[in-house]
Design an enzyme around this catalytic site. Structure first.
Site, mmCIF file in Angstrom:
data_model
loop_
_atom_site.group_PDB
_atom_site.id
_atom_site.type_symbol
_atom_site.label_atom_id
_atom_site.label_comp_id
_atom_site.label_asym_id
_atom_site.label_seq_id
_atom_site.Cartn_x
_atom_site.Cartn_y
_atom_site.Cartn_z
ATOM 1 N N GLY A 91 -26.523 -15.625 -49.025
ATOM 2 C CA GLY A 91 -27.950 -15.440 -49.287
ATOM 3 C C GLY A 91 -28.224 -14.584 -50.504
ATOM 4 C CB THR A 93 -31.716 -14.428 -54.266
ATOM 5 O OG1 THR A 93 -32.112 -13.054 -54.171
ATOM 6 C CG2 THR A 93 -31.853 -15.109 -52.907
ATOM 7 C CB VAL A 94 -30.515 -10.871 -57.890
ATOM 8 C CG1 VAL A 94 -30.363 -10.299 -59.294
ATOM 9 C CG2 VAL A 94 -31.987 -11.111 -57.561
ATOM 10 C CG HIS A 98 -28.448 -6.669 -55.130
ATOM 11 N ND1 HIS A 98 -27.993 -7.782 -55.802
ATOM 12 C CD2 HIS A 98 -29.055 -7.133 -54.011
ATOM 13 C CE1 HIS A 98 -28.331 -8.872 -55.119
ATOM 14 N NE2 HIS A 98 -28.967 -8.499 -54.032
ATOM 15 C CG HIS A 100 -30.220 -5.206 -49.783
ATOM 16 N ND1 HIS A 100 -31.486 -5.669 -50.055
ATOM 17 C CD2 HIS A 100 -29.376 -6.175 -50.216
ATOM 18 C CE1 HIS A 100 -31.411 -6.871 -50.614
ATOM 19 N NE2 HIS A 100 -30.135 -7.200 -50.734
#
Ligand code: 5GP
Ligand code: ZN
Length: 139
Positions: A91, A93-94, A98, A100
């Site tokens: 999942g 998307t970028v 990163h 979270h």
């Protein structure tokens, strides 16, 4: 430079940057899953966590560890879910690594990391252990 997160680091597009550490930048997610949902990213554009070299990984996780407690406390949260979608299949998307950091409250109605996965047939645990020990030996 087409990567949205690279453009946030450079200041080319606006973001609610909350911390700039050596090698890592932290900013608020545009579509937060909770108040104080922060993304922590490495300076260098790499898609996957395992593309980072050791100093880059250390800088990223040093920042995550430094920020997670103060973010939780500043929002009056009880804990935080810290996670990485690592690869498109998960999942992500970028395609710029990163982490979270999502503040959590006892009765926020959210699930744990376990709730992402459905039960299903699994390979034998000892067989998987053998596969991984062979793959990881000496690495
Ligand atoms: P992923 O699904 O790849 O793990 O998470 C990407 C996250 O980046 C999403 O939670 C999304 O809301 C956030 N995001 C995408 N574009 C932007 C942007 O331009 N600015 C900010 N601050 N967050 C973004
Ligand atoms: Zn990037």
């Amino acid at each position: 430079m087409s990567c949205v997160f690279c453009r946030i680091i450079s200041g080319e597009i606006p973001a609610q940057v909350v911390a700039r550490d050596e090698g890592a930048t932290a900013f608020l997610d545009l579509s937060p899953l909770a108040d104080g949902h922060v993304l922590v990213i490495p300076d260098r554009h790499v898609a996957r966590l395992d593309d980072l070299d050791a100093p880059e990984a250390e800088a990223l996780f040093r920042s995550v560890v430094r920020l997670s407690g103060p973010i939780r406390d500043a929002l009056g949260a009880d804990g935080s879910t810290i996670g990485i979608n690592n690869g498109e299949a998960t999942g992500q998307t970028v395609p710029h690594v990163h982490v979270h950091i999502v503040p959590r409250w006892k009765k926020d109605g959210g699930g744990s990391i376990h709730s992402i996965f459905s039960a299903g047939n699994r390979r034998d645990v000892s067989e998987v252990g053998d596969v991984l020990r062979a793959a990881l030996d000496g690495r």
